[in-house]
Write a protein that holds these residues in place. Structure first.
Motif, PDB file in Angstrom:
ATOM      1  N   TYR A 150     -12.381   2.713 -14.574  1.00 56.48           N
ATOM      2  CA  TYR A 150     -11.278   3.688 -14.680  1.00 56.48           C
ATOM      3  C   TYR A 150      -9.984   3.031 -14.211  1.00 56.48           C
ATOM      4  N   SER A 217     -18.809  16.925   2.856  1.00 55.17           N
ATOM      5  CA  SER A 217     -19.112  15.661   3.555  1.00 55.17           C
ATOM      6  C   SER A 217     -17.827  14.859   3.650  1.00 55.17           C
ATOM      7  N   ARG A 232      -4.382   9.364   2.396  1.00 53.79           N
ATOM      8  CA  ARG A 232      -3.871   9.392   1.027  1.00 53.79           C
ATOM      9  C   ARG A 232      -2.537  10.123   0.994  1.00 53.79           C
ATOM     10  N   ASP A 299     -13.787   3.351  -1.712  1.00 50.77           N
ATOM     11  CA  ASP A 299     -12.634   4.014  -1.098  1.00 50.77           C
ATOM     12  C   ASP A 299     -11.729   2.997  -0.412  1.00 50.77           C
TER      13      ASP A 299
HETATM   14  C1  WQD Z   1      -9.577  11.375  -1.216  1.00 47.34           C
HETATM   15  C2  WQD Z   1     -10.174  11.120   0.150  1.00 47.34           C
HETATM   16  C3  WQD Z   1     -12.425  10.299   0.100  1.00 47.34           C
HETATM   17  C4  WQD Z   1     -14.306  13.885  -1.492  1.00 47.34           C
HETATM   18  C5  WQD Z   1      -9.217   9.466  -6.866  1.00 47.34           C
HETATM   19  C6  WQD Z   1      -9.015   8.442  -7.939  1.00 47.34           C
HETATM   20  C7  WQD Z   1      -7.555   8.387  -8.309  1.00 47.34           C
HETATM   21  C8  WQD Z   1      -7.123   9.751  -8.741  1.00 47.34           C
HETATM   22  C9  WQD Z   1      -7.321  10.741  -7.593  1.00 47.34           C
HETATM   23  C10 WQD Z   1      -7.315  10.200 -11.087  1.00 47.34           C
HETATM   24  C11 WQD Z   1     -10.983   9.828   0.193  1.00 47.34           C
HETATM   25  C12 WQD Z   1     -12.355  11.661   0.779  1.00 47.34           C
HETATM   26  C13 WQD Z   1     -13.369  12.971  -1.036  1.00 47.34           C
HETATM   27  C14 WQD Z   1     -15.285  14.392  -0.593  1.00 47.34           C
HETATM   28  C15 WQD Z   1     -14.318  13.085   1.168  1.00 47.34           C
HETATM   29  N1  WQD Z   1      -7.863  10.173  -9.872  1.00 47.34           N
HETATM   30  N2  WQD Z   1     -13.377  12.587   0.277  1.00 47.34           N
HETATM   31  N3  WQD Z   1     -15.248  13.965   0.716  1.00 47.34           N
HETATM   32  O1  WQD Z   1     -10.474   8.668  -4.236  1.00 47.34           O
HETATM   33  O2  WQD Z   1      -8.110   8.855  -3.303  1.00 47.34           O
HETATM   34  O3  WQD Z   1      -8.488   9.062  -5.745  1.00 47.34           O
HETATM   35  O4  WQD Z   1      -8.732  10.732  -7.288  1.00 47.34           O
HETATM   36  O5  WQD Z   1      -6.206   9.888 -11.427  1.00 47.34           O
HETATM   37  O6  WQD Z   1      -7.371   7.483  -9.358  1.00 47.34           O
HETATM   38  O7  WQD Z   1      -9.394   7.185  -7.430  1.00 47.34           O
HETATM   39  O8  WQD Z   1      -9.225  10.886  -4.246  1.00 47.34           O
HETATM   40  O9  WQD Z   1      -9.882  13.161  -3.650  1.00 47.34           O
HETATM   41  O10 WQD Z   1     -11.679  11.528  -4.416  1.00 47.34           O
HETATM   42  O11 WQD Z   1     -10.641  11.263  -2.172  1.00 47.34           O
HETATM   43  O12 WQD Z   1     -14.302  12.713   2.348  1.00 47.34           O
HETATM   44  O13 WQD Z   1     -16.182  15.203  -0.962  1.00 47.34           O
HETATM   45  O14 WQD Z   1     -11.088  12.167   0.453  1.00 47.34           O
HETATM   46  O15 WQD Z   1     -13.297   9.443   0.817  1.00 47.34           O
HETATM   47  O16 WQD Z   1     -10.789   9.237   1.466  1.00 47.34           O
HETATM   48  P1  WQD Z   1      -9.126   9.282  -4.288  1.00 47.34           P
HETATM   49  P2  WQD Z   1     -10.418  11.781  -3.670  1.00 47.34           P
END
Ligand code: WQD
Length: 338
Positions: A150, A217, A232, A299
């Protein structure tokens, strides 16, 4: 002025269609409904008082793309959201991502370069930076080896556009690198509709708050950050949508200095997972059921934007706070489950 929005019934696309219509643009939406539904058209109409023209097309069919551009030869701009965007799925099914995200982009560009002037906005992502060495992240930060197909499609997508712009001055493009889009329109008429188990943090939080998920989680609290959880840059989807209109107007007004430009779209503020949870609890008044779990592969520890280029060059700044975004997400979640 007529604008094509591909993927216009998706999360960011639908919010952008609303902002375009609010600015008086005529919009035609293409969506293959793989990750959305035509009910979103009702929501867009409820907010902006206009129902955009809609065509259900699969852009992976080259002849469909050519036929569309023949029927719509008078477009003033294109905002291209249509793409697959699940990091995990891309690891399992890379060819789906390379076909849907890059094959389709190629077909779009092949049609756009046949016009006298094309104004093209590309949906990119901060994922191209991987784990950046310095925070906040500027547009000059090195693009790092993608952690997933991706992410690779966003990097290669930008390269395809840049190479095409080099030899086609009639193509004017802006790549917008999103940080983490969250929230929903304050009207609660449109919002995020994740299919299945949400991969992203905020929809998982709101579904847990509604009792659809047992427990959130938190993927790791042993990172080198203040509270041990990842950081983030969470940007309200309406702020993000407005940036697309501003970027498009920059191209339509021929104000772009280069015919390929890149902008980070974020708030400039980093928030940890625990801070997002605290924000949810503040705005909802609910205690969130969560546990600390193992880290999630891929991550990055932290990613938040240096937004000065978008602020100064585009004249755009995100205005919503993390609480505003979580509140809108929570109101939306309650509405769609009522
Ligand atoms: C954010 C934080 C997780 C879920 C992704 C894609 C990016 C964009 C946005 C499309 C991280 C933590 C998450 C959960 C958690 N997608 N988390 N428990 O990974 O920064 O970005 O989505 O355009 O390209 O890579 O976003 O929301 O998945 O995670 O602790 O059940 O939340 O580890 O630190 P991410 P996310």
């Amino acid at each position: 002025m007529k604008i094509l929005v591909t993927g216009g019934l998706g999360f960011i696309g639908s919010h952008t269609v609303v902002e375009l219509q609010n600015e008086g643009y005529d919009v035609v939406v293409i969506d293959n409904l793989a990750n959305s539904s035509t009910q979103v058209l009702d929501g867009i109409e409820a907010i902006s008082g206009k129902r955009p023209a809609f065509e259900e097309l699969d852009l992976r069919d080259k002849s469909e793309v050519e036929d569309f551009f023949k029927r719509h030869s008078n477009l003033n701009g294109v905002i291209h959201f249509a793409a697959s965007k699940a990091v995990g799925e891309s690891v399992q099914d890379p060819l789906l991502y390379y076909e849907n995200n890059l094959g389709v982009l190629t077909y779009m560009l092949q049609n756009l370069i046949t016009t006298d002037r094309a104004n093209f906005i590309f949906s990119s992502s901060c994922t191209v930076y991987g784990q950046a060495d310095e925070m906040p992240i500027t547009e000059n930060a090195p693009v790092k080896a993608a952690e997933s197909p991706y992410g690779n499609t966003k990097q290669v997508g930008e390269e395809i556009i840049k190479d095409t712009c080099k030899v086609n001055p009639q193509l004017n493009a802006i790549a917008l690198r999103y940080f983490n889009p969250i929230g929903a329109h304050p009207s609660a008429e449109i919002g995020e509709l994740p299919l299945g188990v949400p991969q992203n943090l905020v929809p998982y939080i709101t579904q847990t708050g509604m009792g659809l998920r047992e427990q959130l989680s938190v993927f790791g609290d042993d990172y080198p950050t203040e509270d041990g959880t990842c950081i983030r840059d969470y940007i309200h989807v309406v702020d993000l949508a407005k940036a697309h209109v501003v970027a498009l107007q920059r191209l339509m007004d021929d104000k772009n200095e280069e015919n390929f430009e890149v902008f980070n779209l974020g708030t400039g503020k980093g928030s940890s997972v625990l801070e997002v949870i605290a924000s949810f609890e503040r705005v909802s008044g609910e205690k969130l059921n969560y546990k600390i779990a193992a880290r999630r592969a891929g991550d990055v520890v932290q990613a938040y934007a240096d937004t000065s280029k978008a602020n100064e060059v585009l004249g755009w700044t995100a205005v919503s706070t993390l609480d505003d975004a979580l509140k809108s997400a929570w109101i939306w979640e309650q509405k769609i489950r009522s």
